[in-house]
Scaffold this motif. Structure first.
Motif, PDB file in Angstrom:
ATOM      1  N   UNK A  76      -4.862 171.569 132.063  1.00 48.03           N
ATOM      2  CA  UNK A  76      -6.274 171.888 132.245  1.00 48.03           C
ATOM      3  C   UNK A  76      -6.842 170.807 133.163  1.00 48.03           C
ATOM      4  N   UNK A  77      -8.079 170.957 133.645  1.00 46.62           N
ATOM      5  CA  UNK A  77      -8.607 169.945 134.581  1.00 46.62           C
ATOM      6  C   UNK A  77      -8.572 168.511 134.059  1.00 46.62           C
ATOM      7  N   UNK A  78      -8.746 168.304 132.759  1.00 48.51           N
ATOM      8  CA  UNK A  78      -8.768 166.941 132.234  1.00 48.51           C
ATOM      9  C   UNK A  78      -7.792 166.721 131.080  1.00 48.51           C
ATOM     10  N   UNK A  79      -6.924 167.704 130.829  1.00 46.42           N
ATOM     11  CA  UNK A  79      -5.962 167.573 129.728  1.00 46.42           C
ATOM     12  C   UNK A  79      -4.621 168.145 130.127  1.00 46.42           C
ATOM     13  N   UNK A  80      -3.590 167.634 129.477  1.00 47.94           N
ATOM     14  CA  UNK A  80      -2.234 168.131 129.703  1.00 47.94           C
ATOM     15  C   UNK A  80      -1.509 168.146 128.359  1.00 47.94           C
ATOM     16  N   UNK A  81      -0.700 169.167 128.146  1.00 50.94           N
ATOM     17  CA  UNK A  81       0.100 169.274 126.929  1.00 50.94           C
ATOM     18  C   UNK A  81       1.564 169.087 127.250  1.00 50.94           C
ATOM     19  N   UNK A  82       2.220 168.213 126.506  1.00 49.89           N
ATOM     20  CA  UNK A  82       3.631 167.897 126.729  1.00 49.89           C
ATOM     21  C   UNK A  82       4.431 168.329 125.516  1.00 49.89           C
ATOM     22  N   UNK A  83       5.513 169.055 125.738  1.00 49.43           N
ATOM     23  CA  UNK A  83       6.458 169.379 124.670  1.00 49.43           C
ATOM     24  C   UNK A  83       7.596 168.376 124.756  1.00 49.43           C
ATOM     25  N   UNK A  84       7.860 167.690 123.650  1.00 48.94           N
ATOM     26  CA  UNK A  84       8.914 166.684 123.642  1.00 48.94           C
ATOM     27  C   UNK A  84      10.280 167.328 123.822  1.00 48.94           C
ATOM     28  N   UNK A  85      11.168 166.626 124.519  1.00 50.27           N
ATOM     29  CA  UNK A  85      12.557 167.059 124.632  1.00 50.27           C
ATOM     30  C   UNK A  85      13.195 166.964 123.253  1.00 50.27           C
ATOM     31  N   UNK A  86      14.015 167.926 122.932  1.00 46.39           N
ATOM     32  CA  UNK A  86      14.685 167.948 121.630  1.00 46.39           C
ATOM     33  C   UNK A  86      15.820 166.933 121.648  1.00 46.39           C
ATOM     34  N   UNK A  87      15.548 165.744 121.120  1.00 48.46           N
ATOM     35  CA  UNK A  87      16.583 164.712 121.027  1.00 48.46           C
ATOM     36  C   UNK A  87      16.367 163.926 119.747  1.00 48.46           C
ATOM     37  N   UNK A  88      17.431 163.379 119.228  1.00 48.12           N
ATOM     38  CA  UNK A  88      17.315 162.590 118.003  1.00 48.12           C
ATOM     39  C   UNK A  88      16.504 161.320 118.246  1.00 48.12           C
ATOM     40  N   UNK A  89      16.560 160.777 119.460  1.00 46.65           N
ATOM     41  CA  UNK A  89      15.796 159.584 119.794  1.00 46.65           C
ATOM     42  C   UNK A  89      14.289 159.871 119.742  1.00 46.65           C
ATOM     43  N   UNK A  90      13.852 160.947 120.402  1.00 50.89           N
ATOM     44  CA  UNK A  90      12.441 161.317 120.363  1.00 50.89           C
ATOM     45  C   UNK A  90      12.000 161.613 118.934  1.00 50.89           C
ATOM     46  N   UNK A  91      12.797 162.382 118.206  1.00 49.75           N
ATOM     47  CA  UNK A  91      12.440 162.752 116.836  1.00 49.75           C
ATOM     48  C   UNK A  91      12.290 161.521 115.948  1.00 49.75           C
ATOM     49  N   UNK A  92      13.169 160.546 116.110  1.00 49.28           N
ATOM     50  CA  UNK A  92      13.098 159.329 115.298  1.00 49.28           C
ATOM     51  C   UNK A  92      11.829 158.537 115.605  1.00 49.28           C
ATOM     52  N   UNK A  93      11.456 158.451 116.869  1.00 45.52           N
ATOM     53  CA  UNK A  93      10.248 157.711 117.243  1.00 45.52           C
ATOM     54  C   UNK A  93       8.999 158.369 116.672  1.00 45.52           C
ATOM     55  N   UNK A  94       8.922 159.691 116.761  1.00 47.91           N
ATOM     56  CA  UNK A  94       7.751 160.401 116.249  1.00 47.91           C
ATOM     57  C   UNK A  94       7.706 160.321 114.725  1.00 47.91           C
ATOM     58  N   UNK A  95       8.850 160.495 114.073  1.00 45.92           N
ATOM     59  CA  UNK A  95       8.899 160.406 112.610  1.00 45.92           C
ATOM     60  C   UNK A  95       8.468 159.024 112.136  1.00 45.92           C
ATOM     61  N   UNK A  96       8.902 157.982 112.828  1.00 46.77           N
ATOM     62  CA  UNK A  96       8.517 156.620 112.461  1.00 46.77           C
ATOM     63  C   UNK A  96       7.016 156.423 112.625  1.00 46.77           C
ATOM     64  N   UNK A  97       6.439 156.980 113.693  1.00 45.60           N
ATOM     65  CA  UNK A  97       4.993 156.869 113.894  1.00 45.60           C
ATOM     66  C   UNK A  97       4.248 157.546 112.744  1.00 45.60           C
ATOM     67  N   UNK A  98       4.643 158.774 112.406  1.00 47.13           N
ATOM     68  CA  UNK A  98       3.970 159.489 111.322  1.00 47.13           C
ATOM     69  C   UNK A  98       4.135 158.760 109.987  1.00 47.13           C
ATOM     70  N   UNK A  99       5.296 158.205 109.741  1.00 44.50           N
ATOM     71  CA  UNK A  99       5.525 157.480 108.483  1.00 44.50           C
ATOM     72  C   UNK A  99       4.644 156.241 108.413  1.00 44.50           C
ATOM     73  N   UNK A 100       4.572 155.508 109.512  1.00 45.66           N
ATOM     74  CA  UNK A 100       3.813 154.246 109.526  1.00 45.66           C
ATOM     75  C   UNK A 100       2.298 154.474 109.558  1.00 45.66           C
ATOM     76  N   UNK A 101       1.834 155.407 110.406  1.00 47.76           N
ATOM     77  CA  UNK A 101       0.402 155.569 110.605  1.00 47.76           C
ATOM     78  C   UNK A 101      -0.232 156.658 109.749  1.00 47.76           C
ATOM     79  N   UNK A 102       0.537 157.616 109.315  1.00 52.72           N
ATOM     80  CA  UNK A 102      -0.026 158.706 108.526  1.00 52.72           C
ATOM     81  C   UNK A 102       0.321 158.537 107.049  1.00 52.72           C
ATOM     82  N   UNK A 103       1.401 157.790 106.794  1.00 51.40           N
ATOM     83  CA  UNK A 103       1.824 157.442 105.453  1.00 51.40           C
ATOM     84  C   UNK A 103       1.997 158.559 104.547  1.00 51.40           C
TER      85      UNK A 103
END
Length: 103
Positions: A76-103
């Motif tokens: 969109x003019x001021x936004x962009x949506x990114x779909x993460x590549x399906x990899x165990x590395x990406x999944x681990x980083x996102x899972x760690x973020x949710x665990x730490x920040x969303x608890x």
């Protein structure tokens, strides 16, 4: 389509958040602000999305997430949506973020 209809189509729940990030499409690096995050993707607010096109391969660099790669899904003019590549590395980083920040 209402926001409720759109959110029911999403594969993963989204967490609204605000963090600074950089997006690189291999040719250019732009600053961005993370708007929302899920296990499968990220929404970024940008001053200009002129260099972003659906299908572009990109890297997102963010202090809280590290470096995550994916593909532009929508622009969109001021936004962009990114779909993460399906990899165990990406999944681990996102899972760690949710665990730490969303608890």
């Amino acid at each position: 389509m209402s926001g409720d209809d759109q959110s029911s189509r999403r594969r993963h729940a989204r967490l609204e958040t605000r963090m600074f990030a950089k997006i690189s499409n291999g040719m250019k690096i732009d600053g961005a602000m993370v708007q929302d995050l899920s296990m499968s993707g990220i929404g970024l607010e940008m001053h200009s999305t002129a260099d972003q096109e659906p299908g572009n391969q990109v890297e997102i660099h963010c202090g809280e997430l590290g470096c995550i790669n994916g593909a532009v899904r929508w622009v969109r003019p001021d936004r962009v949506g990114i779909e993460f590549a399906a990899s165990s590395n990406n999944a681990a980083k996102i899972a760690a973020f949710f665990k730490h920040f969303k608890g």
